[in-house]
Design an enzyme around this catalytic site. Sequence first.
Site, PDB file in Angstrom:
ATOM      1  N   ARG A  50       0.825  -1.214   0.000  1.00  0.00           N
ATOM      2  CA  ARG A  50       0.000   0.000   0.000  1.00  0.00           C
ATOM      3  C   ARG A  50       0.859   1.264   0.000  1.00  0.00           C
ATOM      4  O   ARG A  50       0.489   2.279   0.582  1.00  0.00           O
ATOM      5  CB  ARG A  50      -0.962   0.034   1.197  1.00  0.00           C
ATOM      6  CG  ARG A  50      -2.039  -1.034   1.188  1.00  0.00           C
ATOM      7  CD  ARG A  50      -3.193  -0.654   2.131  1.00  0.00           C
ATOM      8  NE  ARG A  50      -3.984  -1.826   2.448  1.00  0.00           N
ATOM      9  CZ  ARG A  50      -4.216  -2.256   3.684  1.00  0.00           C
ATOM     10  NH1 ARG A  50      -3.706  -1.616   4.719  1.00  0.00           N
ATOM     11  NH2 ARG A  50      -4.940  -3.328   3.894  1.00  0.00           N
TER      12      ARG A  50
ATOM     13  N   ARG B 116      -3.576   6.382   0.660  1.00  0.00           N
ATOM     14  CA  ARG B 116      -4.196   7.570   1.239  1.00  0.00           C
ATOM     15  C   ARG B 116      -3.291   8.372   2.170  1.00  0.00           C
ATOM     16  O   ARG B 116      -3.623   9.499   2.540  1.00  0.00           O
ATOM     17  CB  ARG B 116      -5.467   7.168   1.997  1.00  0.00           C
ATOM     18  CG  ARG B 116      -6.599   6.734   1.076  1.00  0.00           C
ATOM     19  CD  ARG B 116      -7.790   6.244   1.863  1.00  0.00           C
ATOM     20  NE  ARG B 116      -7.521   4.955   2.495  1.00  0.00           N
ATOM     21  CZ  ARG B 116      -8.333   4.364   3.369  1.00  0.00           C
ATOM     22  NH1 ARG B 116      -9.456   4.968   3.740  1.00  0.00           N
ATOM     23  NH2 ARG B 116      -8.038   3.188   3.864  1.00  0.00           N
TER      24      ARG B 116
ATOM     25  N   ARG C 169      -7.300  10.846  -6.300  1.00  0.00           N
ATOM     26  CA  ARG C 169      -8.496  10.060  -5.966  1.00  0.00           C
ATOM     27  C   ARG C 169      -9.753  10.928  -6.004  1.00  0.00           C
ATOM     28  O   ARG C 169     -10.826  10.458  -6.403  1.00  0.00           O
ATOM     29  CB  ARG C 169      -8.324   9.438  -4.575  1.00  0.00           C
ATOM     30  CG  ARG C 169      -9.556   8.703  -4.042  1.00  0.00           C
ATOM     31  CD  ARG C 169      -9.861   7.474  -4.872  1.00  0.00           C
ATOM     32  NE  ARG C 169     -11.030   6.763  -4.379  1.00  0.00           N
ATOM     33  CZ  ARG C 169     -12.281   6.994  -4.796  1.00  0.00           C
ATOM     34  NH1 ARG C 169     -12.508   7.936  -5.700  1.00  0.00           N
ATOM     35  NH2 ARG C 169     -13.288   6.295  -4.323  1.00  0.00           N
TER      36      ARG C 169
ATOM     37  N   ASP D 212      -6.763  -3.452  -7.375  1.00  0.00           N
ATOM     38  CA  ASP D 212      -7.411  -4.050  -6.202  1.00  0.00           C
ATOM     39  C   ASP D 212      -7.638  -5.524  -6.476  1.00  0.00           C
ATOM     40  O   ASP D 212      -7.836  -5.928  -7.634  1.00  0.00           O
ATOM     41  CB  ASP D 212      -8.745  -3.359  -5.899  1.00  0.00           C
ATOM     42  CG  ASP D 212      -9.288  -3.745  -4.532  1.00  0.00           C
ATOM     43  OD1 ASP D 212      -8.901  -3.103  -3.544  1.00  0.00           O
ATOM     44  OD2 ASP D 212     -10.089  -4.700  -4.457  1.00  0.00           O
TER      45      ASP D 212
ATOM     46  N   TYR E 210     -14.712 -12.747  -0.129  1.00  0.00           N
ATOM     47  CA  TYR E 210     -15.486 -11.558  -0.488  1.00  0.00           C
ATOM     48  C   TYR E 210     -16.634 -11.917  -1.429  1.00  0.00           C
ATOM     49  O   TYR E 210     -17.754 -11.406  -1.295  1.00  0.00           O
ATOM     50  CB  TYR E 210     -14.588 -10.528  -1.176  1.00  0.00           C
ATOM     51  CG  TYR E 210     -13.599  -9.858  -0.265  1.00  0.00           C
ATOM     52  CD1 TYR E 210     -13.959  -8.731   0.477  1.00  0.00           C
ATOM     53  CD2 TYR E 210     -12.303 -10.338  -0.143  1.00  0.00           C
ATOM     54  CE1 TYR E 210     -13.042  -8.105   1.313  1.00  0.00           C
ATOM     55  CE2 TYR E 210     -11.384  -9.724   0.697  1.00  0.00           C
ATOM     56  CZ  TYR E 210     -11.756  -8.609   1.421  1.00  0.00           C
ATOM     57  OH  TYR E 210     -10.851  -7.993   2.254  1.00  0.00           O
TER      58      TYR E 210
END
Length: 343
Positions: free
Chosen positions: A23, A27, A36, A73, A149
């Site tokens: 990562r 962010r 973003r 992702d 998921y």
Amino acid sequence: MRKLLLETLKGNPGDRAPFWFMRQAGRYLPEYREVRSTTKSFMDFCYSPDKAAEVTLQPIRRFGMDGAILFADILVVPDGLGQDVWFEAGIGPQLKPVKGQDEFDKLSLASFHDKVGAVYETVARLKNALPAETTLLGFAGAPWTVATYMIQGAGSKDHAAARQMGYGNPELFGKILSLLVDATAEYLCRQIEAGADAVQIFDSWAAALPEGAFDEWVIKPTKAIVDAVRSKHPETPIIGFPRLAGAQYTKFVAETGVDAVSLDTGVPLSWAAENLQKTVCVQGSIDPHLVVAGGQRMVDEAHRILDALKNGPHIFNLGHGFVPETPPENVELLSNTVKAFRR
């Protein structure tokens, strides 16, 4: 030009450990947040080659990591197979769950590469834009983690829906894993063909499983992917990450055939050096929350990790990904610390 990270993955370490961070495009960087803000959804972000390439390059410009990992992702794969995937602010990923045969029958590889083709374009752009010495890493989620998921319809703490399907409806669960093996292997091969130097398979939820299920749902599918990718691209290193797998790390390494294994923060370094590093490159494993704190304790821990794993191939990394509150100045200090350490 020699790519230190790529050579280390191939068992030829240099005078220092190369590094990249999970990562690392994220962010915690204000320039990432700025890009973003220009996209209407996270999936659109993943499928925007200009923007995905830009945020992949941002930490390389700032900190000079030896590896750049593709911004995408793990849920690109079920999206490409035809499952509805979206992200909700403050909640996370949402999927229309695969609960039975009817939902499974709607999934297909037929249009997969058309749907995810923008990811391959991002890889190609990065290949041309990165410094010559920087290793480009592609990635995908492992079948077990992605299946959790797909079946739950969201993230979960105990992955109960997937586990119950695996035990109670093994035929359907096996079909889901098999489809994911095929899709993931093709997805990784296309990334390599677009320019990725190495790839990583993330099994973030491997810790949820007992030994028998771990063998069947983690090791077996991962080995199938490794074998399929290696049959087409035998020179491309493959990194596995069975996060929080504990003592099952040794079996994972021995039976999947990966070239390197990423360590979570709970793996003792002396144990890893003795039981893993003699046969594969190891990667890791500073605590991402320690990087939030920063300071001398972070520097000391980085030195401890580098020293403990200096006698074999080692890539410095996190034990999991950066958290959003990570101060960029702490990442800079950590990067400079790793660059300065010599074996």
